[in-house]
Enzyme design. Structure first.
Site, short mmCIF file in Angstrom:
data_model
loop_
_atom_site.label_atom_id
_atom_site.label_comp_id
_atom_site.label_asym_id
_atom_site.label_seq_id
_atom_site.Cartn_x
_atom_site.Cartn_y
_atom_site.Cartn_z
N ASN A 11 43.46 -41.39 13.50
CA ASN A 11 43.28 -40.76 12.19
C ASN A 11 41.97 -41.29 11.63
O ASN A 11 41.92 -42.40 11.09
CB ASN A 11 44.47 -41.11 11.30
CG ASN A 11 44.37 -40.46 9.93
OD1 ASN A 11 43.32 -39.91 9.56
ND2 ASN A 11 45.44 -40.52 9.17
N ARG A 81 44.28 -36.61 14.27
CA ARG A 81 44.59 -35.92 13.02
C ARG A 81 43.32 -35.20 12.57
O ARG A 81 42.25 -35.80 12.52
CB ARG A 81 45.01 -36.91 11.95
CG ARG A 81 45.22 -36.20 10.64
CD ARG A 81 45.53 -37.12 9.51
NE ARG A 81 45.77 -36.32 8.32
CZ ARG A 81 45.28 -36.60 7.13
NH1 ARG A 81 44.51 -37.65 6.96
NH2 ARG A 81 45.54 -35.83 6.11
N HIS A 170 49.01 -31.48 4.45
CA HIS A 170 50.18 -32.31 4.78
C HIS A 170 51.10 -31.58 5.76
O HIS A 170 52.29 -31.89 5.86
CB HIS A 170 51.04 -32.66 3.55
CG HIS A 170 50.43 -33.63 2.59
ND1 HIS A 170 50.68 -33.57 1.24
CD2 HIS A 170 49.60 -34.68 2.77
CE1 HIS A 170 50.02 -34.55 0.63
NE2 HIS A 170 49.35 -35.23 1.54
N ARG A 234 45.03 -36.92 -8.56
CA ARG A 234 44.66 -35.50 -8.72
C ARG A 234 45.56 -34.84 -9.75
O ARG A 234 46.77 -35.10 -9.81
CB ARG A 234 44.79 -34.75 -7.40
CG ARG A 234 43.89 -35.25 -6.31
CD ARG A 234 43.94 -34.31 -5.09
NE ARG A 234 43.39 -34.97 -3.92
CZ ARG A 234 44.08 -35.22 -2.81
NH1 ARG A 234 45.35 -34.85 -2.69
NH2 ARG A 234 43.50 -35.83 -1.81
N GLU A 377 53.92 -38.91 10.65
CA GLU A 377 52.87 -37.97 11.07
C GLU A 377 52.31 -38.36 12.44
O GLU A 377 51.97 -37.49 13.24
CB GLU A 377 51.76 -37.94 10.01
CG GLU A 377 52.23 -37.21 8.76
CD GLU A 377 51.39 -37.50 7.52
OE1 GLU A 377 51.62 -38.56 6.89
OE2 GLU A 377 50.53 -36.68 7.18
#
Ligand code: ADP
Length: 400
Positions: A11, A81, A170, A234, A377
């Protein structure tokens, strides 16, 4: 000869490289993870890690020290990823030069993430040109959204000319968690009657998705990860006219507004903290701003649960995941308070119990099961990589 059963999952972020070596052999694939770690501060002055190539050399050294060097014959493939696949990449993809060129074209859609992903793929390929490199995109699981869900209500000529649409993010987590929730409840995700689940991925970034019969039909993040739920930093949803107002009335430049909405809003904007544990502590001490931040956060989740219940028509389960979703009983309880009318009944005792595995936290009589499902993940990337490459690996031509 050693069977190649291990997938190295990488990643690559702009300043960090996370890795896990995952063994896909055995009755529970992924149960063995011989090595994992993170190289941080890539490219920062004084860090000693100049770029992604240097970071991957460090990973190689750490793997070698664990007895699983990058030259190991047990390595089947590298799974990367990748953040933005645009409309081009709708599933795991074996990387060649053409794929890298297409990923370069998507950089304007994810200027912070895609360049780092591409750098990670290039350096891994340089080190082991014979190994399959597979890109697993964060957007891919959302490729099944129907057009009425992914299209914004804009003139299609304008939207299409600028690749403006909802992509969702996601996706690797939503794919994994929606399947794991079905497994936990003894249901076949795509079986007769289908299995309908709302996944709430509540980490530092946060998103919701509605998954029907294994296919994603709606998701809260949009063209970028800014839309939807309230997040750590956010804003999530707001009236787009807020941006014009900030430009015209507050004289803010585009980049300053971008930073405000992506980095200084959400929980941190509302109360100064983006860690839900700290917010919980402050609420316990009677801090009003922390309480308000919490209330805005859980209200947004409740709205999405209601909306996605309507989208799905029938909901079998709600699945909470990621740092907040897995760990904060208070957020789960507050977000679902008053939803008995929708068939959602949280069991206060089960909800408050701490645990590390997938578990049900609703009452036995709840029409909609509520589950906590830790996301993974890296395992999802390793699984998709192994499934694409096959048990024995692909024989690849040397890189062009
Ligand atoms: P990322 O999006 O960075 O992968 P994570 O899924 O790891 O994020 O979630 C990180 C967030 O999870 C933290 O910012 C914190 O708010 C929250 N978190 C982690 N542990 C707990 C906990 N025990 N209780 C409440 N919130 C937690």
């Amino acid at each position: 000869m050693t069977a190649a059963t291990r997938v190295l999952v990488l990643n690559s972020g702009s300043s960090s490289l996370k890795y896990q070596l995952i063994d896909m052999a055995g009755p529970v694939p992924g149960a063995r993870r011989p090595a994992r770690g993170v190289v941080e501060r890539i490219g920062e002055p004084g860090s000693g890690v100049a770029d992604h190539a240097a970071a991957l050399r460090t990973v190689g050294e750490e793997l070698a020290a664990a007895g699983h060097g990058l030259d190991s014959p047990g390595l089947l493939a590298v799974g990367h990823r990748a953040v933005h696949g645009g409309t081009r990449f709708t599933g795991p993809t074996l990387v060649d030069n053409g794929v890298l060129a297409e990923m370069e074209k998507l950089v304007p859609l994810a200027p912070l993430h895609n360049p780092a992903n591409i750098a990670g793929i290039r350096v891994a390929r340089d080190l082991r040109p014979d190994l399959p490199q597979v890109a697993v995109f964060d957007t891919a699981f959302h490729a099944t959204l129907p057009e009425h869900a992914w299209r914004y209500a804009l003139d299609p000529a304008v939207a299409d000319a600028h690749a403006i649409r909802r992509y969702g993010f996601h996706g690797t987590s939503h794919a994994y968690v929606s399947r794991a929730a079905a497994e936990l409840l003894g249901r076949d995700p795509a079986g007769p009657g289908g299995f309908n689940v709302i996944v709430l991925h509540l980490g530092n970034g946060a998103s919701a998705s509605a998954v029907a019969g294994g296919r994603c039909v709606e998701t809260s993040m949009g063209m970028t990860p800014l839309e939807g739920l309230v997040m750590g930093t956010r804003s999530g949803d707001l009236d787009p006219a807020v941006i014009f107002h900030l430009a015209r009335e507050a004289g803010m430049a585009t980049d300053a507004i971008d930073t405000l909405l992506n980095k200084r809003s959400g929980l941190v904007g509302l109360c100064g903290d983006n860690d839900m544990r700290e917010i919980g502590r402050r609420i316990a001490e009677g801090d009003e701003r922390a309480r308000l931040a919490f209330d805005v956060y859980v209200h947004r989740i409740r709205k999405y649960v209601g909306a996605y219940t309507a989208v799905l028509g029938r909901v079998d389960a709600l699945a909470f995941t990621a740092g907040v979703g897995e760990n904060s009983a208070a957020v789960r309880a507050a977000a679902l308070r008053g939803l008995e009318g929708l068939g959602v009944e949280l069991d206060p005792v089960r909800n408050a119990l701490r645990g590390s595995g997938p578990r049900v936290v609703s009452t036995p009589g709840s029409a909609v099961a509520v589950a906590v499902v830790p996301t993974d993940e890296e395992l999802e990337i390793a699984t998709q990589t192994r499934d694409l490459v096959g048990e024995r690996g692909l024989s690849l031509p040397p890189p062009q």
